[in-house]
Motif scaffolding. Structure first.
Motif, mmCIF file in Angstrom:
data_model
loop_
_atom_site.group_PDB
_atom_site.id
_atom_site.type_symbol
_atom_site.label_atom_id
_atom_site.label_comp_id
_atom_site.label_asym_id
_atom_site.label_seq_id
_atom_site.Cartn_x
_atom_site.Cartn_y
_atom_site.Cartn_z
ATOM 1 N N THR A 117 4.942 -8.281 -6.939
ATOM 2 C CA THR A 117 4.377 -6.840 -6.649
ATOM 3 C C THR A 117 2.926 -6.843 -6.610
ATOM 4 N N ARG A 118 2.153 -7.426 -7.291
ATOM 5 C CA ARG A 118 0.723 -7.461 -7.485
ATOM 6 C C ARG A 118 0.200 -8.168 -6.063
ATOM 7 N N THR A 119 0.835 -9.354 -5.671
ATOM 8 C CA THR A 119 0.433 -9.855 -4.483
ATOM 9 C C THR A 119 0.790 -8.960 -3.209
ATOM 10 N N THR A 120 1.808 -8.382 -3.120
ATOM 11 C CA THR A 120 2.143 -7.382 -2.130
ATOM 12 C C THR A 120 1.098 -6.254 -2.105
ATOM 13 N N ARG A 121 0.723 -5.741 -3.199
ATOM 14 C CA ARG A 121 -0.306 -4.703 -3.239
ATOM 15 C C ARG A 121 -1.543 -5.045 -2.598
ATOM 16 N N GLN A 122 -2.003 -6.371 -3.003
ATOM 17 C CA GLN A 122 -3.393 -7.085 -2.576
ATOM 18 C C GLN A 122 -3.461 -7.470 -1.175
ATOM 19 N N ALA A 123 -2.289 -7.946 -0.887
ATOM 20 C CA ALA A 123 -2.163 -8.509 0.503
ATOM 21 C C ALA A 123 -2.399 -7.444 1.544
ATOM 22 N N GLY A 124 -1.694 -6.173 1.565
ATOM 23 C CA GLY A 124 -1.861 -5.341 2.638
ATOM 24 C C GLY A 124 -0.904 -5.869 3.850
ATOM 25 N N ASP A 125 -1.648 -5.838 5.197
ATOM 26 C CA ASP A 125 -0.647 -6.406 6.253
ATOM 27 C C ASP A 125 -0.698 -7.449 6.518
ATOM 28 N N ALA A 126 -0.973 -8.490 5.512
ATOM 29 C CA ALA A 126 -1.045 -9.891 5.708
ATOM 30 C C ALA A 126 0.747 -10.215 5.594
ATOM 31 N N LEU A 127 1.293 -9.297 4.746
ATOM 32 C CA LEU A 127 2.698 -9.681 4.453
ATOM 33 C C LEU A 127 3.781 -8.504 4.933
ATOM 34 N N ALA A 128 3.075 -7.970 5.800
ATOM 35 C CA ALA A 128 3.948 -6.527 6.230
ATOM 36 C C ALA A 128 5.231 -6.866 6.615
ATOM 37 N N ASP A 129 5.548 -8.056 7.293
ATOM 38 C CA ASP A 129 6.748 -8.430 7.634
ATOM 39 C C ASP A 129 7.740 -9.125 6.782
ATOM 40 N N ALA A 130 7.303 -9.474 5.808
ATOM 41 C CA ALA A 130 7.775 -10.813 4.902
ATOM 42 C C ALA A 130 8.638 -10.204 3.842
ATOM 43 N N SER A 131 9.584 -10.845 3.206
ATOM 44 C CA SER A 131 10.542 -10.324 2.300
ATOM 45 C C SER A 131 10.244 -11.210 1.028
#
Length: 453
Positions: free
Chosen positions: A393-407
């Motif tokens: 959860t924390r990584t998703t929030r921090q990553a922004g567009d870098a993980l937009a298409d990742a699951s």
């Protein structure tokens, strides 16, 4: 402008009871005084060990990671066992596979080998040996988890209300935390309760086999009157130090947590000592400042268990899986411990954020099913699924567009009867895409590595 900055600095210093030199040792100048609290890991306290009076404090009751200051309690219980006759300094401490597998710093005793209790003590106060700490824990507590419950129970008996221990060495565990005030209390207790063993903390070095092991505490011999106690470091905690200092009639115990470097921490501690030792009382109060609880075998542990996690909830000893590598070392050089040539598993990274008040405050992300093929990136690994999901959860929030298409997803593996949860992001078509995503995360100071499913 200069006069304005000087005025701000003076007002801030007055409210915090810090000198300019002390602030400078933390890397804080008059131009940055308003942001002095930017280092969320920092906390400090100076206590008069004759009267118990707090001479200086900053965030002294805030939760912080203890790192190897944890070993102060490991040694307290060891000294208690020596005093009660349950152990002798010549008693043998056997190293299990679990103890021998601890990452450096360590003595390097092989599984099945043994050392004396005195050697174990010396290895803790000088080299901060993690394997020795675990071996002592298993000897005194039957298991590392059992000893951790003894440690927390003893902390409560000593009045350390803000501390929970989950292991004997201080390697990263998100549930293990303390406060600067509690560490000062423990430092005073060690000196008051075990004067016959306290001199171990002033050991500058000792020889084990062909190794000469120097004390990590660089203030010994550098600052007059310093006679211990302990250093500590993890990436999550920053550089920690507890010091006991005496000039004859005066004595203080000072604690600095969360230093940004070992040097700045030491310089800050030196300034605190120079500032506050002359202001400590020369008169000793009657009785001990910290009440001495009964030995563990005779103390009311059962009455305290309501405050502690139950045996089923307590963390199990953590064998290091061969393929799971620990990106952490408890040394002043902050080296990375790696086994083999693989990328390090980022267990410690999951613990780098400030300590949450409650795990329930975290809103774990909904995770997808484990991909059957393709490439993924791994950002953490934990023996707790809740923690692994929280890190996603924390990584998703921090990553922004870098993980937009990742699951995001978690996957398990077992080693030595312990289940671990890998925190990963999948959906990358090839190695290059996964590597590019990792590069983007690293630019945001999020560690990761690519892995093929």
């Amino acid at each position: 402008m200069r006069q304005l900055l000087t005025g701000i600095a003076r007002r801030t210093i007055s409210s915090c009871k810090l000198t300019l030199a002390a602030l400078a040792a933390l890397g804080i100048t008059s131009a940055t005084v308003p942001s002095a609290q930017a280092n969320s890991k920092y906390a400090a306290i100076v206590v008069d060990a004759n009267t118990g009076k707090t001479l200086f404090s900053s965030s002294a009751d805030a939760a912080r990671y203890p790192a190897s200051l944890t070993k102060m309690m490991t040694l307290y219980l060891t000294f208690e066992a020596l005093e009660s006759g349950r152990l002798k300094t010549s008693s043998k401490v056997r190293f299990s596979k679990n103890a021998a597998a601890e990452p450096p710093t360590k003595l390097g005793v092989k599984a099945g080998g043994s050392i004396t209790v005195e050697t174990a003590i010396l290895s803790l106060v000088t080299k901060s040996a993690n394997d020795s700490a675990t071996a002592l824990a298993e000897l005194l507590g039957g298991s590392e988890a059992g000893f951790a419950r003894m440690m927390t129970a003893k902390a409560r008996q000593l009045g350390m209300t803000g501390t929970i221990f989950r292991n004997a060495h201080g390697l990263p565990n998100p549930a293990q935390h303390t406060t600067a005030r509690d560490m000062a209390t423990l430092g005073i207790a060690l000196h008051e309760h075990f004067p016959q063993y306290y001199d171990y903390f002033s050991t500058r070095s000792f020889t084990y086999g062909k190794q000469r092991l120097a004390n990590h505490n660089r203030l010994l011999g550098r600052i007059k009157g310093v006679d211990g106690i302990k250093t500590g470091y993890t990436r999550a905690s920053g550089f920690n130090l507890a010091s006991s200092v005496s000039d004859g009639n005066r004595r203080i115990v000072a604690v600095v947590l969360g230093g940004q470097t070992g040097k700045s921490r030491d310089n800050h501690m030196a300034e605190l000592i120079r500032t506050w030792l002359p202001k400590a009382s020369t008169r000793r109060g009657s009785g001990d400042l910290v009440a001495k609880a009964g030995a563990a075998s005779n103390s009311p542990i059962r009455a305290l268990t309501a405050l502690l996690p139950g045996a089923k909830e307590a963390p199990r000893p953590k064998p290091r899986p061969e393929e799971e590598l620990t990106a952490f070392a408890d040394t002043e050089e902050a080296e990375v411990v790696e086994q083999g040539d693989a990328e390090p598993d980022l267990v410690e990274q999951a613990y780098a954020a400030p300590i949450p008040a409650r795990m329930a405050d975290i809103d774990p992300i909904s995770t997808a099913a484990v991909p059957k093929s393709g490439w993924s990136i791994q950002v953490a690994s934990s023996p707790s699924e809740v923690e692994a999901r929280a890190f996603l959860t924390r990584t998703t929030r921090q990553a922004g567009d870098a993980l937009a298409d990742a699951s995001p997803y978690t996957m398990t593996f077992e080693k030595g009867g312990v289940t671990y949860y890998r925190a990963r992001f999948g959906g990358f078509q090839n190695k290059g895409d996964a590597w590019d995503a990792c590069k983007a995360l690293k630019r945001k100071k999020i560690e990761c590595y690519a892995v093929e499913q």
